[in-house]
Design an enzyme around this catalytic site. Structure first.
Site, PDB file in Angstrom:
ATOM      1  N   GLY A   7       0.823  -1.217   0.000  1.00 12.98           N
ATOM      2  CA  GLY A   7       0.000   0.000   0.000  1.00 12.98           C
ATOM      3  C   GLY A   7       0.853   1.261   0.000  1.00 12.98           C
ATOM      4  N   GLY A  13       1.675   5.505   3.216  1.00 10.12           N
ATOM      5  CA  GLY A  13       2.728   4.606   2.735  1.00 10.12           C
ATOM      6  C   GLY A  13       3.762   5.340   1.890  1.00 10.12           C
ATOM      7  N   THR A 122      -5.668   1.600  13.054  1.00  9.78           N
ATOM      8  CA  THR A 122      -6.252   2.929  13.234  1.00  9.78           C
ATOM      9  C   THR A 122      -6.902   3.072  14.614  1.00  9.78           C
ATOM     10  OG1 THR A 122      -8.144   4.281  12.509  1.00  9.78           O
ATOM     11  CG2 THR A 122      -8.237   1.977  11.937  1.00  9.78           C
ATOM     12  N   ASP A 123      -6.996   4.300  15.089  1.00 14.35           N
ATOM     13  CA  ASP A 123      -7.704   4.554  16.360  1.00 14.35           C
ATOM     14  C   ASP A 123      -9.197   4.244  16.223  1.00 14.35           C
ATOM     15  OD1 ASP A 123      -8.401   6.681  14.673  1.00 14.35           O
ATOM     16  OD2 ASP A 123      -8.254   8.201  16.233  1.00 14.35           O
ATOM     17  N   GLU A 124      -9.685   4.144  14.964  1.00 17.02           N
ATOM     18  CA  GLU A 124     -11.124   3.956  14.762  1.00 17.02           C
ATOM     19  C   GLU A 124     -11.599   2.595  15.265  1.00 17.02           C
ATOM     20  OE1 GLU A 124     -12.693   5.557  11.125  1.00 17.02           O
ATOM     21  OE2 GLU A 124     -10.991   6.910  10.905  1.00 17.02           O
ATOM     22  N   TYR A 146     -15.606  -0.155   7.727  1.00 16.41           N
ATOM     23  CA  TYR A 146     -14.158   0.101   7.648  1.00 16.41           C
ATOM     24  C   TYR A 146     -13.500  -0.245   8.985  1.00 16.41           C
ATOM     25  CZ  TYR A 146      -9.830   2.812   8.145  1.00 16.41           C
ATOM     26  OH  TYR A 146      -8.540   3.196   8.434  1.00 16.41           O
ATOM     27  N   LYS A 150     -10.867  -3.296  10.018  1.00 17.13           N
ATOM     28  CA  LYS A 150      -9.541  -3.042  10.596  1.00 17.13           C
ATOM     29  C   LYS A 150      -9.405  -3.734  11.953  1.00 17.13           C
ATOM     30  CE  LYS A 150      -6.710  -0.595   9.125  1.00 17.13           C
ATOM     31  NZ  LYS A 150      -5.595  -0.833   8.156  1.00 17.13           N
ATOM     32  N   ASN A 175      -6.254  10.410  13.018  1.00 18.28           N
ATOM     33  CA  ASN A 175      -6.366  10.943  11.647  1.00 18.28           C
ATOM     34  C   ASN A 175      -5.085  11.660  11.229  1.00 18.28           C
ATOM     35  OD1 ASN A 175      -9.211  10.652  12.599  1.00 18.28           O
ATOM     36  ND2 ASN A 175      -9.644  11.447  10.561  1.00 18.28           N
ATOM     37  N   ASN A 245     -14.611  19.655  13.634  1.00 20.11           N
ATOM     38  CA  ASN A 245     -14.563  19.783  12.172  1.00 20.11           C
ATOM     39  C   ASN A 245     -14.826  21.220  11.702  1.00 20.11           C
ATOM     40  OD1 ASN A 245     -14.042  17.065  11.991  1.00 20.11           O
ATOM     41  ND2 ASN A 245     -16.146  16.481  11.487  1.00 20.11           N
TER      42      ASN A 245
HETATM   43  P1  NAD Z   1      -4.874   5.392   1.135  1.00 22.30           P
HETATM   44  O1  NAD Z   1      -6.298   5.055   0.851  1.00 22.30           O
HETATM   45  O2  NAD Z   1      -4.331   6.722   0.761  1.00 22.30           O
HETATM   46  O3  NAD Z   1      -3.919   4.317   0.444  1.00 22.30           O
HETATM   47  C1  NAD Z   1      -4.171   2.943   0.481  1.00 22.30           C
HETATM   48  C2  NAD Z   1      -3.203   2.267  -0.485  1.00 22.30           C
HETATM   49  O4  NAD Z   1      -3.429   0.848  -0.427  1.00 22.30           O
HETATM   50  C3  NAD Z   1      -3.385   2.686  -1.942  1.00 22.30           C
HETATM   51  O5  NAD Z   1      -2.144   2.921  -2.536  1.00 22.30           O
HETATM   52  C4  NAD Z   1      -4.089   1.484  -2.577  1.00 22.30           C
HETATM   53  O6  NAD Z   1      -3.802   1.330  -3.960  1.00 22.30           O
HETATM   54  C5  NAD Z   1      -3.508   0.352  -1.748  1.00 22.30           C
HETATM   55  N1  NAD Z   1      -4.363  -0.835  -1.753  1.00 22.30           N
HETATM   56  C6  NAD Z   1      -5.703  -0.891  -1.509  1.00 22.30           C
HETATM   57  N2  NAD Z   1      -6.139  -2.154  -1.633  1.00 22.30           N
HETATM   58  C7  NAD Z   1      -5.049  -2.917  -1.929  1.00 22.30           C
HETATM   59  C8  NAD Z   1      -4.857  -4.305  -2.151  1.00 22.30           C
HETATM   60  N3  NAD Z   1      -5.884  -5.159  -2.117  1.00 22.30           N
HETATM   61  N4  NAD Z   1      -3.623  -4.737  -2.433  1.00 22.30           N
HETATM   62  C9  NAD Z   1      -2.566  -3.870  -2.495  1.00 22.30           C
HETATM   63  N5  NAD Z   1      -2.698  -2.557  -2.301  1.00 22.30           N
HETATM   64  C10 NAD Z   1      -3.924  -2.082  -2.028  1.00 22.30           C
HETATM   65  O7  NAD Z   1      -4.685   5.113   2.687  1.00 22.30           O
HETATM   66  P2  NAD Z   1      -3.814   5.852   3.792  1.00 22.30           P
HETATM   67  O8  NAD Z   1      -4.565   7.001   4.298  1.00 22.30           O
HETATM   68  O9  NAD Z   1      -2.441   6.034   3.284  1.00 22.30           O
HETATM   69  O10 NAD Z   1      -3.828   4.739   4.927  1.00 22.30           O
HETATM   70  C11 NAD Z   1      -2.809   3.759   4.998  1.00 22.30           C
HETATM   71  C12 NAD Z   1      -3.069   2.865   6.179  1.00 22.30           C
HETATM   72  O11 NAD Z   1      -3.127   3.637   7.376  1.00 22.30           O
HETATM   73  C13 NAD Z   1      -4.399   2.116   6.113  1.00 22.30           C
HETATM   74  O12 NAD Z   1      -4.194   0.803   6.568  1.00 22.30           O
HETATM   75  C14 NAD Z   1      -5.314   2.893   7.041  1.00 22.30           C
HETATM   76  O13 NAD Z   1      -6.284   2.048   7.602  1.00 22.30           O
HETATM   77  C15 NAD Z   1      -4.322   3.394   8.070  1.00 22.30           C
HETATM   78  N6  NAD Z   1      -4.693   4.647   8.744  1.00 22.30           N
HETATM   79  C16 NAD Z   1      -4.941   5.784   8.020  1.00 22.30           C
HETATM   80  C17 NAD Z   1      -5.223   6.981   8.688  1.00 22.30           C
HETATM   81  C18 NAD Z   1      -5.456   8.268   7.935  1.00 22.30           C
HETATM   82  O14 NAD Z   1      -5.821   9.265   8.563  1.00 22.30           O
HETATM   83  N7  NAD Z   1      -5.252   8.328   6.637  1.00 22.30           N
HETATM   84  C19 NAD Z   1      -5.281   7.007  10.083  1.00 22.30           C
HETATM   85  C20 NAD Z   1      -5.038   5.822  10.783  1.00 22.30           C
HETATM   86  C21 NAD Z   1      -4.732   4.670  10.103  1.00 22.30           C
HETATM   87  P1  TYD Z   2     -12.550  11.611   7.182  1.00 17.22           P
HETATM   88  O1  TYD Z   2     -11.427  12.392   6.585  1.00 17.22           O
HETATM   89  O2  TYD Z   2     -13.433  10.840   6.277  1.00 17.22           O
HETATM   90  O3  TYD Z   2     -11.894  10.666   8.281  1.00 17.22           O
HETATM   91  P2  TYD Z   2     -12.620   9.687   9.381  1.00 17.22           P
HETATM   92  O4  TYD Z   2     -14.068   9.690   9.182  1.00 17.22           O
HETATM   93  O5  TYD Z   2     -12.010   8.376   9.039  1.00 17.22           O
HETATM   94  O6  TYD Z   2     -12.210  10.237  10.695  1.00 17.22           O
HETATM   95  O7  TYD Z   2     -13.472  12.586   8.031  1.00 17.22           O
HETATM   96  C1  TYD Z   2     -12.962  13.347   9.115  1.00 17.22           C
HETATM   97  C2  TYD Z   2     -14.130  14.044   9.770  1.00 17.22           C
HETATM   98  O8  TYD Z   2     -14.694  14.981   8.845  1.00 17.22           O
HETATM   99  C3  TYD Z   2     -15.263  13.118  10.143  1.00 17.22           C
HETATM  100  O9  TYD Z   2     -15.877  13.579  11.346  1.00 17.22           O
HETATM  101  C4  TYD Z   2     -16.234  13.242   8.991  1.00 17.22           C
HETATM  102  C5  TYD Z   2     -16.067  14.698   8.593  1.00 17.22           C
HETATM  103  N1  TYD Z   2     -16.335  14.996   7.166  1.00 17.22           N
HETATM  104  C6  TYD Z   2     -17.196  16.054   6.827  1.00 17.22           C
HETATM  105  O10 TYD Z   2     -17.752  16.737   7.702  1.00 17.22           O
HETATM  106  N2  TYD Z   2     -17.403  16.306   5.505  1.00 17.22           N
HETATM  107  C7  TYD Z   2     -16.844  15.569   4.511  1.00 17.22           C
HETATM  108  O11 TYD Z   2     -17.116  15.844   3.313  1.00 17.22           O
HETATM  109  C8  TYD Z   2     -15.952  14.497   4.861  1.00 17.22           C
HETATM  110  C9  TYD Z   2     -15.303  13.668   3.802  1.00 17.22           C
HETATM  111  C10 TYD Z   2     -15.718  14.261   6.213  1.00 17.22           C
END
Ligand code: NAD
Ligand code: TYD
Length: 330
Positions: A7, A13, A122-124, A146, A150, A175, A245
């Site tokens: 990923g 990543g 994730t914290d979720e 989701y 996880k 986040n 937010n």
């Molecule tokens: P993202 O959606 O930006 O990227 C996900 C990547 O995984 C993409 O490059 C996608 O092509 C790849 N992918 C998806 N399905 C796949 C598969 N079946 N095989 C191989 N590759 C695949 O996600 P992100 O925000 O970079 O999150 C990365 C990790 O961190 C995730 O596991 C997510 O649960 C975790 N995470 C994210 C956040 C956040 O705020 N973004 C917070 C906490 C945890």
């Molecule tokens: P998001 O980035 O989807 O992360 P997560 O739900 O995984 O925490 O959303 C962050 C917060 O913003 C969440 O409370 C949902 C809110 N949100 C909006 O209010 N409007 C939007 O269009 C989106 C995408 C999220």
């Protein structure tokens, strides 16, 4: 150290790969990514010719991954379907990738005698908390497909430690925000809409709370756990930077110099978690603390999106357009 990152073409990543290749010039990275809508090789342009970096397009659910990873010490699994709104609309792929994909990587790690398997969680998985904060021993209480996927993956990872003594760590961060985040997520969506004078969609009353972590701080945390994490342990990564937010939306508009009239309250997300909050004492003891205050990280992020329109414009005018129209009903 030879590391498999799965990923690695996504947001966190790709930031992690760039961080590691810069910090450790002798480390080798193999990036395995399916390149879903969220995977983007533009994120990795600056390292694509690095001799220590290799990319292979493959799904983590494929058993053939096994043939690629001879000679690697570590697997760090970032690969996942990650957007809550998409999980609510179409959960099946979340179960496949986030649960079965993790299982597949665990099996391969076990067979290949990988020295460390790190699950990016994730914290979720803890669910919502109105007051106080969860720690690593808190029960899992996910709210949507989701976070439930996880959480399931986390249980599998822990079972491989208990049953097979596979050396694992689980990292649960709050986040993230920063460069290269796909503009379906809250902060990049608001920034790019703001730049274009489009409305900023705020779910429900806008009083939902997230704890914001600048992606570089997360990369430093993962780096530390990779080198010093104790086998079988879970580590929370957070910042203490809680914001509503609506505050985030106003702050983005202020940085952009745009009017608050761009804010539009829209239909809420079903099962929307009110507040996420986690303690990170365990990671502090290992020697980590966040460096970025939210407002500083946000300003840096807004400036990155202003300066890198080439990066997000093609996403917003490509695949994302259909999703946006349908999801926000405009
Ligand atoms: P993202 O959606 O930006 O990227 C996900 C990547 O995984 C993409 O490059 C996608 O092509 C790849 N992918 C998806 N399905 C796949 C598969 N079946 N095989 C191989 N590759 C695949 O996600 P992100 O925000 O970079 O999150 C990365 C990790 O961190 C995730 O596991 C997510 O649960 C975790 N995470 C994210 C956040 C956040 O705020 N973004 C917070 C906490 C945890
Ligand atoms: P998001 O980035 O989807 O992360 P997560 O739900 O995984 O925490 O959303 C962050 C917060 O913003 C969440 O409370 C949902 C809110 N949100 C909006 O209010 N409007 C939007 O269009 C989106 C995408 C999220």
């Amino acid at each position: 150290m030879n590391i498999v990152v799965t990923g690695g073409a996504g947001f966190i990543g790709s930031n992690f790969i760039k961080y590691i290749l810069k910090k450790y010039p002798d480390y080798k990275i193999l990036n395995i990514d399916k390149l879903t809508y969220a995977g983007n090789l533009d994120n990795l342009k600056e390292v694509e010719n690095n001799k220590n970096y290799k990319f292979v397009k493959m799904d983590i659910c494929e058993r053939e991954i096994e043939d690629l990873i001879t000679g690697y010490d570590v697997i760090i699994n970032f690969a996942a379907e990650t957007h809550v709104d998409r999980a609510i609309e179409n959960p099946e792929i979340f179960l496949k990738t986030d649960i079965f994909g993790t299982f597949n990587l665990l099996e391969i790690s076990r067979k290949k005698k990988i020295e460390k398997y790190i699950q990016i969680s994730t914290d979720e998985v803890y669910g919502s908390i109105e007051n106080g904060s969860f720690d690593e021993t808190s029960p899992l209480n996910p709210s949507n497909p989701y976070s439930a996927s996880k959480a399931s993956a986390d249980l599998l990872v822990l079972s491989y430690f208990k049953t097979y003594k596979l050396p694992v760590n689980i990292i649960r961060s709050t986040n993230n925000y920063g460069p290269n985040q796909y503009p379906e997520k809250f902060i990049p969506l608001l920034i790019t809409n703001g730049i274009d004078n489009k409305f900023l969609p705020i779910y429900g009353d806008g009083l939902y709370v997230r704890e914001w972590l600048y992606v570089e701080d997360n990369c430093r945390a993962i780096d530390l756990i990779l080198h010093k994490g104790e086998d079988g342990e879970i580590y929370n990564v957070s910042s203490g930077e809680e914001r509503e937010n609506i505050y985030v939306a106003k702050k983005i508009l202020e940085i952009l110099g745009k009017p608050e009239s761009l804010i539009r309250f829209v239909k809420d997300r079903p099962g929307h978690d009110r507040r996420y909050s986690i303690k990170f004492e365990k990671l502090k003891k290992l020697g980590w603390e966040p460096l970025f205050k939210f407002e500083d990280g946000l300003e840096k992020t807004v400036n990155w999106y202003i300066e890198n329109e080439w990066w997000w414009r093609k996403i917003k005018e490509g695949d994302f357009k259909e999703y946006y129209k349908k999801h926000y009903q405009i």
